[in-house]
Scaffold this motif. Structure first.
Motif, PDB file in Angstrom:
ATOM      1  N   PRO A  24       0.835  -1.208   0.000  1.00  0.00           N
ATOM      2  CA  PRO A  24       0.000   0.000   0.000  1.00  0.00           C
ATOM      3  C   PRO A  24       0.867   1.253   0.000  1.00  0.00           C
ATOM      4  O   PRO A  24       2.068   1.206   0.279  1.00  0.00           O
ATOM      5  CB  PRO A  24      -0.775  -0.125   1.309  1.00  0.00           C
ATOM      6  CG  PRO A  24       0.149  -0.887   2.201  1.00  0.00           C
ATOM      7  CD  PRO A  24       0.892  -1.856   1.309  1.00  0.00           C
ATOM      8  N   GLU A  25       0.240   2.386  -0.284  1.00  0.00           N
ATOM      9  CA  GLU A  25       0.943   3.661  -0.239  1.00  0.00           C
ATOM     10  C   GLU A  25       1.254   4.054   1.202  1.00  0.00           C
ATOM     11  O   GLU A  25       2.355   4.542   1.501  1.00  0.00           O
ATOM     12  CB  GLU A  25       0.072   4.752  -0.883  1.00  0.00           C
ATOM     13  CG  GLU A  25       0.636   6.154  -0.780  1.00  0.00           C
ATOM     14  CD  GLU A  25       1.884   6.356  -1.617  1.00  0.00           C
ATOM     15  OE1 GLU A  25       2.668   7.274  -1.294  1.00  0.00           O
ATOM     16  OE2 GLU A  25       2.078   5.597  -2.600  1.00  0.00           O
ATOM     17  N   ARG A  26       0.285   3.847   2.087  1.00  0.00           N
ATOM     18  CA  ARG A  26       0.437   4.257   3.483  1.00  0.00           C
ATOM     19  C   ARG A  26      -0.512   3.430   4.336  1.00  0.00           C
ATOM     20  O   ARG A  26      -1.633   3.140   3.926  1.00  0.00           O
ATOM     21  CB  ARG A  26       0.116   5.746   3.637  1.00  0.00           C
ATOM     22  CG  ARG A  26       0.259   6.298   5.040  1.00  0.00           C
ATOM     23  CD  ARG A  26       0.013   7.796   5.058  1.00  0.00           C
ATOM     24  NE  ARG A  26       0.056   8.344   6.408  1.00  0.00           N
ATOM     25  CZ  ARG A  26       1.187   8.664   7.046  1.00  0.00           C
ATOM     26  NH1 ARG A  26       2.347   8.504   6.452  1.00  0.00           N
ATOM     27  NH2 ARG A  26       1.153   9.145   8.280  1.00  0.00           N
ATOM     28  N   VAL A  27      -0.055   3.063   5.541  1.00  0.00           N
ATOM     29  CA  VAL A  27      -0.874   2.260   6.453  1.00  0.00           C
ATOM     30  C   VAL A  27      -0.980   2.978   7.795  1.00  0.00           C
ATOM     31  O   VAL A  27       0.031   3.386   8.376  1.00  0.00           O
ATOM     32  CB  VAL A  27      -0.272   0.862   6.681  1.00  0.00           C
ATOM     33  CG1 VAL A  27      -1.169   0.049   7.609  1.00  0.00           C
ATOM     34  CG2 VAL A  27      -0.090   0.128   5.364  1.00  0.00           C
ATOM     35  N   THR A  28      -2.218   3.120   8.264  1.00  0.00           N
ATOM     36  CA  THR A  28      -2.486   3.702   9.573  1.00  0.00           C
ATOM     37  C   THR A  28      -3.209   2.666  10.421  1.00  0.00           C
ATOM     38  O   THR A  28      -4.143   2.022   9.946  1.00  0.00           O
ATOM     39  CB  THR A  28      -3.378   4.953   9.443  1.00  0.00           C
ATOM     40  OG1 THR A  28      -2.699   5.939   8.655  1.00  0.00           O
ATOM     41  CG2 THR A  28      -3.711   5.536  10.807  1.00  0.00           C
ATOM     42  N   LEU A  29      -2.779   2.500  11.648  1.00  0.00           N
ATOM     43  CA  LEU A  29      -3.511   1.688  12.619  1.00  0.00           C
ATOM     44  C   LEU A  29      -4.270   2.650  13.517  1.00  0.00           C
ATOM     45  O   LEU A  29      -3.671   3.552  14.120  1.00  0.00           O
ATOM     46  CB  LEU A  29      -2.563   0.831  13.452  1.00  0.00           C
ATOM     47  CG  LEU A  29      -3.213   0.020  14.588  1.00  0.00           C
ATOM     48  CD1 LEU A  29      -4.208  -0.999  14.055  1.00  0.00           C
ATOM     49  CD2 LEU A  29      -2.142  -0.672  15.443  1.00  0.00           C
ATOM     50  N   ALA A  30      -5.596   2.493  13.590  1.00  0.00           N
ATOM     51  CA  ALA A  30      -6.432   3.400  14.369  1.00  0.00           C
ATOM     52  C   ALA A  30      -7.279   2.619  15.354  1.00  0.00           C
ATOM     53  O   ALA A  30      -8.033   1.732  14.954  1.00  0.00           O
ATOM     54  CB  ALA A  30      -7.327   4.227  13.435  1.00  0.00           C
ATOM     55  N   VAL A  31      -7.141   2.948  16.635  1.00  0.00           N
ATOM     56  CA  VAL A  31      -7.913   2.283  17.683  1.00  0.00           C
ATOM     57  C   VAL A  31      -8.319   3.304  18.739  1.00  0.00           C
ATOM     58  O   VAL A  31      -7.617   4.291  18.963  1.00  0.00           O
ATOM     59  CB  VAL A  31      -7.120   1.135  18.355  1.00  0.00           C
ATOM     60  CG1 VAL A  31      -6.790   0.031  17.373  1.00  0.00           C
ATOM     61  CG2 VAL A  31      -5.851   1.660  19.002  1.00  0.00           C
ATOM     62  N   PRO A  32      -9.434   3.084  19.416  1.00  0.00           N
ATOM     63  CA  PRO A  32      -9.825   4.008  20.474  1.00  0.00           C
ATOM     64  C   PRO A  32      -8.923   3.955  21.706  1.00  0.00           C
ATOM     65  O   PRO A  32      -8.671   4.985  22.336  1.00  0.00           O
ATOM     66  CB  PRO A  32     -11.256   3.563  20.817  1.00  0.00           C
ATOM     67  CG  PRO A  32     -11.730   2.827  19.604  1.00  0.00           C
ATOM     68  CD  PRO A  32     -10.516   2.146  19.085  1.00  0.00           C
ATOM     69  N   VAL A  33      -8.462   2.760  22.070  1.00  0.00           N
ATOM     70  CA  VAL A  33      -7.733   2.616  23.333  1.00  0.00           C
ATOM     71  C   VAL A  33      -6.722   1.480  23.206  1.00  0.00           C
ATOM     72  O   VAL A  33      -6.932   0.512  22.466  1.00  0.00           O
ATOM     73  CB  VAL A  33      -8.722   2.328  24.493  1.00  0.00           C
ATOM     74  CG1 VAL A  33      -9.458   1.018  24.299  1.00  0.00           C
ATOM     75  CG2 VAL A  33      -8.041   2.382  25.849  1.00  0.00           C
ATOM     76  N   GLY A  34      -5.606   1.630  23.915  1.00  0.00           N
ATOM     77  CA  GLY A  34      -4.596   0.582  23.857  1.00  0.00           C
ATOM     78  C   GLY A  34      -3.705   0.596  25.087  1.00  0.00           C
ATOM     79  O   GLY A  34      -3.541   1.632  25.748  1.00  0.00           O
ATOM     80  N   ALA A  35      -3.150  -0.552  25.395  1.00  0.00           N
ATOM     81  CA  ALA A  35      -2.164  -0.646  26.465  1.00  0.00           C
ATOM     82  C   ALA A  35      -0.910   0.121  26.046  1.00  0.00           C
ATOM     83  O   ALA A  35      -0.439  -0.037  24.915  1.00  0.00           O
ATOM     84  CB  ALA A  35      -1.823  -2.108  26.741  1.00  0.00           C
ATOM     85  N   PRO A  36      -0.379   0.974  26.918  1.00  0.00           N
ATOM     86  CA  PRO A  36       0.753   1.823  26.520  1.00  0.00           C
ATOM     87  C   PRO A  36       1.926   1.045  25.942  1.00  0.00           C
ATOM     88  O   PRO A  36       2.502   1.451  24.920  1.00  0.00           O
ATOM     89  CB  PRO A  36       1.134   2.527  27.830  1.00  0.00           C
ATOM     90  CG  PRO A  36      -0.119   2.540  28.644  1.00  0.00           C
ATOM     91  CD  PRO A  36      -0.826   1.257  28.302  1.00  0.00           C
ATOM     92  N   GLU A  37       2.291  -0.073  26.573  1.00  0.00           N
ATOM     93  CA  GLU A  37       3.452  -0.827  26.081  1.00  0.00           C
ATOM     94  C   GLU A  37       3.181  -1.454  24.728  1.00  0.00           C
ATOM     95  O   GLU A  37       4.080  -1.594  23.892  1.00  0.00           O
ATOM     96  CB  GLU A  37       3.875  -1.893  27.103  1.00  0.00           C
ATOM     97  CG  GLU A  37       2.848  -2.993  27.364  1.00  0.00           C
ATOM     98  CD  GLU A  37       1.802  -2.611  28.407  1.00  0.00           C
ATOM     99  OE1 GLU A  37       1.088  -3.525  28.857  1.00  0.00           O
ATOM    100  OE2 GLU A  37       1.705  -1.416  28.776  1.00  0.00           O
ATOM    101  N   THR A  38       1.925  -1.838  24.482  1.00  0.00           N
ATOM    102  CA  THR A  38       1.571  -2.420  23.184  1.00  0.00           C
ATOM    103  C   THR A  38       1.623  -1.366  22.092  1.00  0.00           C
ATOM    104  O   THR A  38       2.123  -1.616  20.993  1.00  0.00           O
ATOM    105  CB  THR A  38       0.165  -3.048  23.248  1.00  0.00           C
ATOM    106  OG1 THR A  38       0.156  -4.063  24.251  1.00  0.00           O
ATOM    107  CG2 THR A  38      -0.212  -3.666  21.919  1.00  0.00           C
ATOM    108  N   VAL A  39       1.116  -0.187  22.389  1.00  0.00           N
ATOM    109  CA  VAL A  39       1.170   0.904  21.414  1.00  0.00           C
ATOM    110  C   VAL A  39       2.616   1.221  21.052  1.00  0.00           C
ATOM    111  O   VAL A  39       2.960   1.384  19.868  1.00  0.00           O
ATOM    112  CB  VAL A  39       0.446   2.146  21.961  1.00  0.00           C
ATOM    113  CG1 VAL A  39       0.653   3.340  21.033  1.00  0.00           C
ATOM    114  CG2 VAL A  39      -1.043   1.855  22.135  1.00  0.00           C
TER     115      VAL A  39
END
Length: 209
Positions: free
Chosen positions: A150-165
């Motif tokens: 792809p040209e560009r990939v964005t991962l978008a989520v409302p909430v996440g564990a800080p270490e996972t992000v």
């Protein structure tokens, strides 16, 4: 800290306001929970909504413990550190991988009638889920998408564990996460309503195939 979002749909509406795209992106939801989050995102950005089916690869004695994940179009992605701590190799969970491939294929058939994913080459793609706990399925999804050039990939989520992000930042061009609470335990704790979704629920968001 209490719930941050009333529902997945509300979370998706808030997430959509944070995203800016000049062209209509492909919005790929990780079913089941990512679909009601992704629907408002696709609507606001005038994007193409579809699903990218993923499956967790569970530790055989305790299947809820994920040692890896697989996404359609991709190869299994393992948590190498966890495998080592458990004294396992990828070959040791080959039967689990085969079973999850079958379930993945079944869900592709249910959700899309077996049709392939939209063309991703040269497109802007947003991968959406309802939250990031360990990040295993998101990592597998992002690598499967990346393989399609792809040209560009964005991962978008409302909430996440800080270490996972933090751990996933190298897997996408951009991560958009509304909240990274330090006392993260599970995705569902941040939603007032976090019902289990069925295949029928997913199809209701996707509309006619």
């Amino acid at each position: 800290m209490g719930a941050l979002f009333t529902s997945r749909t509300e979370a998706g509406e808030l997430l959509a306001r944070r995203l800016r795209f000049a062209v209509s992106p492909v919005v790929l939801a990780l079913p089941r929970g990512g679909v009601p989050v992704a629907a408002p995102v696709a609507r606001r950005l005038r994007g193409t909504l579809d699903v990218l089916v993923t499956r967790k690869i569970g530790y055989p004695p305790s299947p809820e413990l994920g040692v890896g994940a697989i996404a359609e179009g991709g190869e299994p992605v393992f948590d190498e550190g966890l495998l080592a701590r458990l004294g396992l190799t990828p070959e040791a969970v080959a039967d689990v991988v085969a079973r999850e491939r079958r379930e993945l294929a079944r869900r592709v058939q249910v959700y899309r009638g077996g049709r392939p994913l939209p063309a991703l080459t040269g497109r802007e793609v947003i991968v959406v889920d309802d939250g990031l706990a360990t990040g295993g399925t998101a990592r597998a999804a992002l690598r499967a998408v990346a393989a399609a050039d792809p040209e560009r990939v964005t991962l978008a989520v409302p909430v996440g564990a800080p270490e996972t992000v933090r751990a996933l930042r190298g897997e996408a061009d951009e991560l958009v996460v509304l909240a990274t609470p330090p006392d993260f335990f599970a995705v569902g704790q941040w939603y007032a309503h976090f019902d289990q979704l069925s295949d029928a629920d997913v199809l209701s968001y996707l509309g006619p195939s």
